[in-house]
Scaffold this motif. Structure first.
Motif, short mmCIF file in Angstrom:
data_model
loop_
_atom_site.label_atom_id
_atom_site.label_comp_id
_atom_site.label_asym_id
_atom_site.label_seq_id
_atom_site.Cartn_x
_atom_site.Cartn_y
_atom_site.Cartn_z
N UNK A 19 -31.92 -23.70 -40.08
CA UNK A 19 -32.17 -23.99 -38.68
C UNK A 19 -33.63 -24.09 -38.29
N UNK A 20 -34.02 -25.26 -37.90
CA UNK A 20 -35.37 -25.51 -37.42
C UNK A 20 -35.36 -25.88 -35.94
N UNK A 21 -34.20 -25.82 -35.28
CA UNK A 21 -34.11 -26.20 -33.87
C UNK A 21 -33.31 -25.17 -33.07
N UNK A 22 -33.80 -24.90 -31.87
CA UNK A 22 -33.12 -24.03 -30.92
C UNK A 22 -33.10 -24.74 -29.58
N UNK A 23 -32.14 -24.42 -28.73
CA UNK A 23 -32.07 -25.15 -27.46
C UNK A 23 -31.53 -24.31 -26.33
N UNK A 24 -31.74 -24.80 -25.12
CA UNK A 24 -31.23 -24.17 -23.91
C UNK A 24 -31.25 -25.17 -22.78
N UNK A 25 -30.73 -24.75 -21.64
CA UNK A 25 -30.67 -25.62 -20.47
C UNK A 25 -31.20 -24.86 -19.26
N UNK A 26 -31.90 -25.56 -18.38
CA UNK A 26 -32.47 -24.90 -17.20
C UNK A 26 -31.38 -24.56 -16.19
N UNK A 27 -31.60 -23.44 -15.46
CA UNK A 27 -30.65 -23.03 -14.43
C UNK A 27 -30.97 -23.72 -13.11
N UNK A 28 -30.35 -23.27 -12.03
CA UNK A 28 -30.53 -23.93 -10.73
C UNK A 28 -31.97 -23.82 -10.22
N UNK A 29 -32.72 -22.87 -10.76
CA UNK A 29 -34.14 -22.72 -10.37
C UNK A 29 -35.08 -23.42 -11.36
N UNK A 30 -34.50 -24.15 -12.31
CA UNK A 30 -35.33 -24.86 -13.27
C UNK A 30 -35.86 -24.00 -14.39
N UNK A 31 -35.35 -22.77 -14.51
CA UNK A 31 -35.85 -21.86 -15.54
C UNK A 31 -34.97 -21.89 -16.79
#
Length: 222
Positions: free
Chosen positions: A173-185
């Motif tokens: 694994x060389x990649x990690x990810x996430x998504x911003x919440x309603x506040x853009x965080x």
């Protein structure tokens, strides 16, 4: 037993062909997962993938048998460590493997190009680092639902991609990810220290790329 291969077969339409496949004893890979103090880590997932990639062998015009053996070695089942931190793959094909230990709250530990059989391998986990931030547009408006991907710039020296299919044994694994919440965080955890390239995108915006994002020990998760 390790996976076996038949000799090449020429099969005519509606014909039956007899063949013999000889199995040989499997090559055991075993070891322990420990923390930074040397204590056993229970219930850590240990993943092994064939270190010889199919694409690499094809590019090198390797014999078909070698390519097929690499495919068979590419995806043994993941195992969990016991209470003593021990793990084993007892029927791996003789080959080179990349191994990674995964436990929530920790950065992944890896051992590359491990030759099977192998005993007493030690994978040491350290606390993971969390990267937090926010995504805005050019006017400073916070953007919800943006995808944030971190690509580890030192992947060859640490971890290789875990997206390992039978015919595509990429590195851990060389990649990690996430998504911003309603506040853009956003917050992405279980990272190892080092430099990353951040890739930020949302359907209605041009994808932005930010190389050289540093993740350091003073950002460790509590």
């Amino acid at each position: 037993h390790a996976p076996g291969l038949s000799p090449p077969l020429a099969v005519a339409e509606d014909a039956a062909v007899d063949t013999v496949i000889t199995l040989v004893p499997g090559a055991r890979i075993a070891g322990r997962v420990v923390d930074g103090r040397g204590f056993a880590v229970a219930n850590a997932a240990v993943r092994a993938r064939g270190a010889a990639g199919i694409d690499e062998l094809q590019d090198a015009a390797a014999p078909l048998d070698d390519i097929l053996r690499a495919a068979l070695a590419a995806a043994p089942e993941d195992v969990l460590t016991g209470a003593d931190g021990r793990f084993s793959f007892s029927a791996a094909a003789p080959a080179l493997y990349d191994l990674a230990a995964i436990k929530k709250g920790h950065a992944r530990a890896a051992a590359l190009d491990v030759e099977a059989p192998c005993e007493n391998l030690v994978l040491a986990l350290v606390p993971g680092v969390a990267l937090e931030g926010e995504v805005t547009d050019e006017k400073g408006v916070h953007l919800a639902g943006a995808e944030v991907t971190l690509a580890y710039e030192g992947a060859r020296d640490a971890l290789r991609s875990s997206l390992s299919g039978l015919y595509r044994p990429e590195r851990f694994a060389s990649r990690w990810g996430g998504e911003t919440d309603v506040r853009g965080r956003f917050a992405i955890g279980d990272l190892c220290e080092g430099a990353y390239t951040a890739i930020v995108g949302r359907e209605d915006f041009v994808t932005a790329v930010f190389p050289g994002v540093r993740v350091a020990a003073d950002m460790r998760e509590p």
